[in-house]
Design a protein around this motif. Structure first.
Motif, PDB file in Angstrom:
ATOM      1  N   SER A  70      37.033  34.283  39.862  1.00 19.27           N
ATOM      2  CA  SER A  70      36.136  35.227  40.354  1.00 19.27           C
ATOM      3  C   SER A  70      35.525  36.106  39.080  1.00 19.27           C
ATOM      4  O   SER A  70      35.991  36.013  38.179  1.00 19.27           O
ATOM      5  N   ASP A  72      35.928  39.539  38.950  1.00 26.09           N
ATOM      6  CA  ASP A  72      37.062  40.223  38.479  1.00 26.09           C
ATOM      7  C   ASP A  72      38.030  39.640  37.429  1.00 26.09           C
ATOM      8  O   ASP A  72      38.495  40.167  36.558  1.00 26.09           O
ATOM      9  N   ASP A  73      38.379  38.392  37.607  1.00 30.25           N
ATOM     10  CA  ASP A  73      39.123  37.654  36.531  1.00 30.25           C
ATOM     11  C   ASP A  73      38.370  37.471  35.372  1.00 30.25           C
ATOM     12  O   ASP A  73      38.722  37.666  34.331  1.00 30.25           O
ATOM     13  N   ASN A  75      36.116  39.586  34.239  1.00 30.97           N
ATOM     14  CA  ASN A  75      36.256  40.891  33.590  1.00 30.97           C
ATOM     15  C   ASN A  75      37.480  41.178  33.123  1.00 30.97           C
ATOM     16  O   ASN A  75      37.442  41.840  31.923  1.00 30.97           O
ATOM     17  N   SER A  76      38.402  41.155  33.747  1.00 32.76           N
ATOM     18  CA  SER A  76      39.856  41.324  33.542  1.00 32.76           C
ATOM     19  C   SER A  76      40.137  40.576  31.897  1.00 32.76           C
ATOM     20  O   SER A  76      40.754  41.000  31.063  1.00 32.76           O
TER      21      SER A  76
END
Length: 111
Positions: A70, A72-73, A75-76
């Protein structure tokens, strides 16, 4: 899964052989060494062009594909302290940061 492709030019004055050696044997293991790689990265591939008769010379010195589940992954991972302090500073040692071309894809394996 999202596939992030990065097209990379080596530093001026660095031979192709030295670039490939550094990318495969120094940077890739460093990238793999941080715990965030295990947590967020689904697949990590480094590719280097080879000379083949009948094909034009490569435009870039490497293609790096990094797969994430994703955004989110993604960006993290790239915001993580380990990436920021350990991996990212190493990138300037072998490629031109200001000339990287990137693309995000939804890869579909047909065969």
């Amino acid at each position: 899964m999202l596939k992030f492709t990065f097209l990379i030019h080596r530093l001026e004055g660095m031979s192709r052989e030295d670039f490939v050696q550094y990318h495969r044997n120094i940077h890739a293991p460093l990238f793999m060494s941080i715990p965030e790689t295990e947590k967020y990265v689904r697949k990590y591939v480094v590719s280097h062009p080879v000379d083949v008769a009948g094909f034009p010379p490569a435009t870039y010195d490497a293609i790096t594909d990094i797969y994430f589940s994703s955004m989110d992954d993604y960006n993290s991972f790239f915001a993580s302290e380990n990436y920021q302090l350990k991996v990212h500073p190493d990138e300037k040692n072998f490629f031109k940061l200001d000339e990287v071309i990137s693309q995000v894809s939804d890869e579909k394996i047909v065969k």
